[in-house]
Design a protein around this motif. Structure first.
Motif, PDB file in Angstrom:
ATOM      1  N   CYS A 304      -2.060  -2.009  -1.063  1.00  9.49           N
ATOM      2  CA  CYS A 304      -2.910  -1.020  -0.404  1.00  9.49           C
ATOM      3  C   CYS A 304      -3.854  -0.364  -1.412  1.00  9.49           C
ATOM      4  O   CYS A 304      -5.016  -0.087  -1.117  1.00  9.49           O
ATOM      5  CB  CYS A 304      -2.080   0.071   0.256  1.00  9.49           C
ATOM      6  SG  CYS A 304      -0.724  -0.522   1.262  1.00  9.49           S
ATOM      7  N   CYS A 307      -7.711  -1.443  -2.463  1.00 13.16           N
ATOM      8  CA  CYS A 307      -8.915  -0.955  -1.800  1.00 13.16           C
ATOM      9  C   CYS A 307      -8.938   0.564  -1.731  1.00 13.16           C
ATOM     10  O   CYS A 307      -9.994   1.167  -1.692  1.00 13.16           O
ATOM     11  CB  CYS A 307      -9.008  -1.511  -0.378  1.00 13.16           C
ATOM     12  SG  CYS A 307      -9.120  -3.303  -0.325  1.00 13.16           S
ATOM     13  N   HIS A 308      -7.753   1.176  -1.707  1.00 15.06           N
ATOM     14  CA  HIS A 308      -7.712   2.610  -1.449  1.00 15.06           C
ATOM     15  C   HIS A 308      -7.590   3.474  -2.682  1.00 15.06           C
ATOM     16  O   HIS A 308      -7.595   4.693  -2.581  1.00 15.06           O
ATOM     17  CB  HIS A 308      -6.572   2.941  -0.486  1.00 15.06           C
ATOM     18  CG  HIS A 308      -6.863   2.510   0.913  1.00 15.06           C
ATOM     19  ND1 HIS A 308      -7.930   3.003   1.612  1.00 15.06           N
ATOM     20  CD2 HIS A 308      -6.258   1.626   1.731  1.00 15.06           C
ATOM     21  CE1 HIS A 308      -7.955   2.442   2.816  1.00 15.06           C
ATOM     22  NE2 HIS A 308      -6.958   1.605   2.907  1.00 15.06           N
TER      23      HIS A 308
HETATM   24  C1  HEC Z   1      -9.050  -5.051   1.752  1.00 16.09           C
HETATM   25  C2  HEC Z   1      -9.111  -3.621   1.575  1.00 16.09           C
HETATM   26  C3  HEC Z   1      -8.000  -2.783   2.157  1.00 16.09           C
HETATM   27  C4  HEC Z   1      -6.648  -2.910   1.951  1.00 16.09           C
HETATM   28  C5  HEC Z   1      -5.930  -3.945   1.095  1.00 16.09           C
HETATM   29  C6  HEC Z   1      -6.029  -1.851   2.696  1.00 16.09           C
HETATM   30  N1  HEC Z   1      -6.983  -1.098   3.345  1.00 16.09           N
HETATM   31 FE1  HEC Z   1      -6.666   0.524   4.528  1.00 16.09          FE
HETATM   32  N2  HEC Z   1      -8.660   0.643   4.951  1.00 16.09           N
HETATM   33  C7  HEC Z   1      -9.634  -0.135   4.372  1.00 16.09           C
HETATM   34  C8  HEC Z   1     -10.932   0.262   4.871  1.00 16.09           C
HETATM   35  C9  HEC Z   1     -12.247  -0.370   4.490  1.00 16.09           C
HETATM   36  C10 HEC Z   1     -10.709   1.331   5.768  1.00 16.09           C
HETATM   37  C11 HEC Z   1     -11.759   2.127   6.555  1.00 16.09           C
HETATM   38  C12 HEC Z   1     -12.552   1.338   7.526  1.00 16.09           C
HETATM   39  C13 HEC Z   1     -13.399   2.178   8.420  1.00 16.09           C
HETATM   40  O1  HEC Z   1     -13.656   3.343   8.128  1.00 16.09           O
HETATM   41  O2  HEC Z   1     -13.833   1.653   9.429  1.00 16.09           O
HETATM   42  C14 HEC Z   1      -9.273   1.564   5.776  1.00 16.09           C
HETATM   43  C15 HEC Z   1      -8.649   2.547   6.514  1.00 16.09           C
HETATM   44  C16 HEC Z   1      -7.307   2.867   6.393  1.00 16.09           C
HETATM   45  C17 HEC Z   1      -6.682   3.986   7.050  1.00 16.09           C
HETATM   46  C18 HEC Z   1      -7.376   4.974   7.913  1.00 16.09           C
HETATM   47  C19 HEC Z   1      -7.147   4.932   9.292  1.00 16.09           C
HETATM   48  C20 HEC Z   1      -7.136   3.910  10.304  1.00 16.09           C
HETATM   49  O3  HEC Z   1      -7.742   4.218  11.299  1.00 16.09           O
HETATM   50  O4  HEC Z   1      -6.527   2.832  10.202  1.00 16.09           O
HETATM   51  C21 HEC Z   1      -5.348   3.972   6.691  1.00 16.09           C
HETATM   52  C22 HEC Z   1      -4.287   4.933   7.115  1.00 16.09           C
HETATM   53  C23 HEC Z   1      -5.160   2.828   5.816  1.00 16.09           C
HETATM   54  N3  HEC Z   1      -6.358   2.190   5.652  1.00 16.09           N
HETATM   55  C24 HEC Z   1      -3.952   2.481   5.262  1.00 16.09           C
HETATM   56  C25 HEC Z   1      -3.740   1.318   4.517  1.00 16.09           C
HETATM   57  C26 HEC Z   1      -2.429   0.854   4.098  1.00 16.09           C
HETATM   58  C27 HEC Z   1      -1.136   1.563   4.371  1.00 16.09           C
HETATM   59  C28 HEC Z   1      -2.622  -0.304   3.404  1.00 16.09           C
HETATM   60  C29 HEC Z   1      -1.574  -1.241   2.824  1.00 16.09           C
HETATM   61  C30 HEC Z   1      -0.522  -1.684   3.719  1.00 16.09           C
HETATM   62  C31 HEC Z   1      -4.055  -0.565   3.389  1.00 16.09           C
HETATM   63  N4  HEC Z   1      -4.693   0.430   4.080  1.00 16.09           N
HETATM   64  C32 HEC Z   1      -4.658  -1.651   2.754  1.00 16.09           C
HETATM   65  C33 HEC Z   1      -9.438  -1.163   3.469  1.00 16.09           C
HETATM   66  C34 HEC Z   1      -8.192  -1.636   3.026  1.00 16.09           C
END
Ligand code: HEC
Ligand code: HEC
Ligand code: HEC
Ligand code: HEC
Ligand code: HEC
Ligand code: HEC
Ligand code: HEC
Ligand code: HEC
Ligand code: HEC
Ligand code: HEC
Length: 448
Positions: A304, A307-308
């Motif tokens: 996670c 990207c975050h």
């Molecule tokens: C490949 C890149 C990437 C990875 C790896 C990733 N995310 Fe994300 N995530 C994003 C992006 C880009 C957004 C926002 C997209 C948008 O605003 O439309 C986001 C949004 C979110 C959000 C905001 C809310 C929602 O509506 O879903 C959460 C919570 C989240 N991610 C949790 C996680 C978790 C937990 C993991 C690992 C299990 C993870 N992310 C892995 C790219 C990633």
């Protein structure tokens, strides 16, 4: 007689030794030696986990395909589900192509006959079952059978953006819609997901010996988690699965997010970024990729935090800059020249609202609707393969929020335009909307 026993014994020992060697080798990690050929683009990451597809006797488990794929095929209302072929009325068609089994069309380890999406059939395979289509539909009389699925008209499984009624309801739309916006995320409007009051620096609950920099405290306290009462130990205290003891861990993995973000974690584990973790393998890294990646990122492990970031969780950085730390193919690098990127920059500058922006994530990790707690919520789909191929999967989740259907179909059928990341107008024309119009007119005339 004695001689025969001796010969049998010899064979027995030989076979035994071979079996022991094989099982030792398989357990010991020498599986590659026994793999008859490379696996497909979709499975190469997990190919060493032979047993996810194979029985111990090396047969293929049909159920294994279903376990991992049934849910997505059901969700998109598969046009050719297995159940259709169990119907005795369709039995005659199975003589040519037994569509009750996935591996009739998706074989493995045979790169020489494997086409896009793991399909191991010649392109005109629709012919086996639909020879009569030219008689039933005058409009189809002159079409070649290798054009059904390559001209942007039909897919075998997912026709959710291509079926006739859908097409007929999107005739004559302008290329650019007057209101061109993507859905807003809504997940966190749900009060059940808020933990508590906002926290500040002084509330941080890390143990004294945990290394923490000012940057960490700053990033955490000024962003989403502190604002809803999520403290250091909520992520860093990890429970040992055997002893149950809870200890602080400096680098918690995706499991620390799972409980609070189950949809995102599920999507991540089902897609190309997390599918190795889902099998208990080491995390994916760009060095193992089959598509072009940046050399500097070769060994960064996908979690996670890739990207975050670990404490800022900025979703805008995650949507473009994070991707480009790793991805390095023509299409990805061309994005920053596109009109979509200009919209993204304008939104960052406050000249446009953020829902008008088009990032990598708008197409690859779109905001999709789900029903939860009896309400419809909009969350980010963390499995980028849900919208990747066939690419008309992107139509409903992304493009038609802003573009007309004809423009969208044309753009997605134009390979050069995709390589330029949609800079410029499409130079291809997809006929299906015109056919849907003619068909509609024909049935209306027949009714009169
Ligand atoms: C490949 C890149 C990437 C990875 C790896 C990733 N995310 Fe994300 N995530 C994003 C992006 C880009 C957004 C926002 C997209 C948008 O605003 O439309 C986001 C949004 C979110 C959000 C905001 C809310 C929602 O509506 O879903 C959460 C919570 C989240 N991610 C949790 C996680 C978790 C937990 C993991 C690992 C299990 C993870 N992310 C892995 C790219 C990633
Ligand atoms: C994603 C699923 C998957 C994985 C993972 C996988 N295979 Fe296969 N394998 C298949 C399929 C599907 C076939 C094709 C069966 C056919 O063509 O009839 C096959 C065929 C084979 C065959 C030929 C057997 C036959 O019946 O013709 C061998 C041997 C084999 N695999 C070994 C391996 C080994 C060793 C591994 C692990 C290193 C492995 N496979 C990983 C799906 C998989
Ligand atoms: C352990 C889970 C697992 C098993 C078992 C499995 N797959 Fe997959 N498969 C995946 C994942 C993950 C992907 C990549 C993400 C995606 O395309 O959804 C994938 C991708 C694919 C693709 C798309 C390839 C592409 O390039 O778009 C096809 C087709 C496919 N699988 C068919 C099968 C068939 C047929 C079987 C049974 C022999 C099977 N899978 C077994 C997890 C699995
Ligand atoms: C008669 C041939 C045929 C059979 C049988 C078949 N597929 Fe497919 N599959 C295709 C073709 C062709 C594609 C390429 C995309 C398309 O036309 O939908 C594809 C694409 C896919 C994809 C990737 C694209 C997507 O829409 O998600 C998955 C996953 C998949 N098949 C899984 C399966 C599974 C699981 C089974 C068994 C339940 C199965 N397929 C049976 C022909 C077949
Ligand atoms: C193994 C046989 C088989 C193959 C191969 C096959 N189909 Fe079908 N198809 C069927 C059956 C059975 C039905 C349901 C009965 C009917 O409508 O004739 C069907 C229905 C359809 C329908 C009506 C859709 C619906 O949702 O009701 C379309 C369109 C279609 N097929 C297109 C295709 C295309 C395009 C291909 C090639 C990409 C293809 N089929 C390959 C057997 C097959
Ligand atoms: C939302 C979950 C979350 C919260 C809340 C959180 N962390 Fe972290 N932290 C992480 C993750 C994930 C990593 C690992 C990042 C990686 O693997 O690159 C990490 C890494 C660290 C590291 C190790 C390496 C480094 O410098 O990045 C320290 C130290 C740390 N966090 C301290 C803290 C302190 C102190 C707090 C509270 C003020 C805190 N964390 C709050 C998720 C969190
Ligand atoms: C104790 C529960 C909890 C844990 C553990 C947790 N989160 Fe969150 N997270 C939340 C809540 C609640 C929000 C909602 C904040 C809001 O409404 O803006 C959130 C928001 C987010 C956002 C959206 C930020 C934004 O600006 O929109 C991302 C991304 C995110 N979390 C990722 C993660 C990742 C990655 C981890 C694991 C390292 C993690 N979270 C661990 C509860 C948690
Ligand atoms: C830490 C590196 C890293 C980051 C960050 C990252 N990716 Fe990936 N991505 C990968 C790797 C590695 C693969 C797997 C490629 C393979 O299996 O050959 C992948 C696969 C993909 C695929 C599937 C490609 C295919 O052909 O099946 C897409 C689409 C994708 N990523 C988009 C994104 C987007 C969009 C972002 C940002 C929101 C992003 N990635 C962030 C490393 C990364
Ligand atoms: C307007 C929508 C859109 C945007 C924006 C977009 N992509 Fe794509 N992307 C696509 C389409 C369409 C494909 C082609 C899918 C197919 O047909 O194979 C694709 C393919 C890909 C692939 C697979 C390439 C391969 O060779 O397998 C990756 C990786 C990818 N995109 C990453 C990104 C990244 C990173 C960004 C941002 C820098 C981005 N994309 C921006 C629509 C988009
Ligand atoms: C949030 C709205 C939005 C989404 C989603 C979106 N676009 Fe766009 N797109 C736009 C806007 C607005 C422009 C015009 C920008 C400009 O000219 O300044 C544009 C421009 C384009 C262009 C370039 C046109 C030209 O004249 O240069 C193409 C091609 C395109 N989009 C295709 C797509 C495709 C295909 C998808 C889905 C994969 C998609 N877009 C998703 C809003 C969107």
């Amino acid at each position: 007689m004695f001689k025969a026993i001796k010969a049998n014994l010899f064979w027995l020992i030989l076979v035994g030794a071979l079996a022991a060697y094989l099982s030792f080798a398989l357990i010991g990690g020498a599986e590659h030696e026994f793999m008859p050929g490379q696996t497909t683009h979709g499975h190469h990451q997990i190919e060493m986990a032979c047993s996810v597809c194979h029985t111990t006797g090396m047969g293929v488990k049909q159920d294994s395909c279903n376990e991992c794929h049934q849910e997505e095929l059901t969700r998109v209302d598969d046009s050719h589900p297995v159940i259709k072929f169990k119907d005795p009325r369709n039995a005659s068609r199975l003589e040519q192509l037994d569509a009750r089994y996935c591996i009739t069309c998706h074989r493995e380890h045979q790169p020489e006959i494997t086409n896009s999406m793991g399909v191991t059939l010649p392109e005109d395979y629709c012919y086996y079952c639909h020879q009569e289509i030219g008689d039933e539909r005058p409009s189809h009389k002159d079409f070649a059978f290798d054009s059904c699925a390559t001209a942007g008209c039909h897919n075998f499984h997912d026709n959710s953006a291509l079926y006739e009624r859908f097409l007929a309801s999107h005739l004559d739309e302008p290329d650019f819609k007057e209101v061109a916006k993507q859905r807003l995320r809504s997940y966190y409007d749900n009060p059940d997901h808020t933990k508590g009051d906002a926290l500040e620096h002084a509330d941080a609950d890390m143990p004294d010996d945990a290394q923490h920099t000012h940057r960490i405290l700053h990033d955490w306290s000024t962003t989403a988690h502190a604002a809803v009462g999520v403290n250091c130990t909520d992520c860093h205290n990890v429970k040992d699965t055997e002893t149950g003891a809870i200890t602080w861990q400096d680098r918690p993995g995706y499991t620390s997010c799972q409980e609070c973000h189950k949809h995102e974690t599920k999507g991540f584990l089902e897609g190309k970024h997390g599918m190795r973790l889902a099998q208990g393998l080491s995390p994916m890294t760009p060095s193992m990729a089959k598509i072009p990646m940046r050399a500097e990122a070769a060994h960064s492990e996908l979690t996670c935090a890739s990207c975050h970031d670990s404490h800022r969780f900025n979703t805008k950085t995650a949507a473009v800059d994070a991707c480009l730390q790793c991805h390095n193919d023509d299409h990805s690098t061309a994005y920053k020249e596109s009109p979509h990127f200009k919209l993204f920059i304008d939104a960052q500058r406050g000249l446009k609202s953020s829902d008008e922006a088009v990032s990598c994530a708008t197409c690859h990790m779109p905001r999709v609707e789900k029903t939860e707690f009896g309400e419809t919520i909009t969350i980010v789909d963390h499995n980028q393969n849900n919208s990747l191929r066939p690419n008309d999967k992107m139509i409903r989740s992304s493009c038609i929020q802003c573009h007309g259907l004809q423009f969208t179909l044309n753009a997605l059928a134009d390979r050069d335009l995709i390589d330029r990341n949609f800079k410029g107008k499409p130079s291809v024309f997809v006929e299906s909307l015109e056919l849907a119009r003619e068909e509609k007119e024909r049935t209306e005339a027949a009714k009169k």
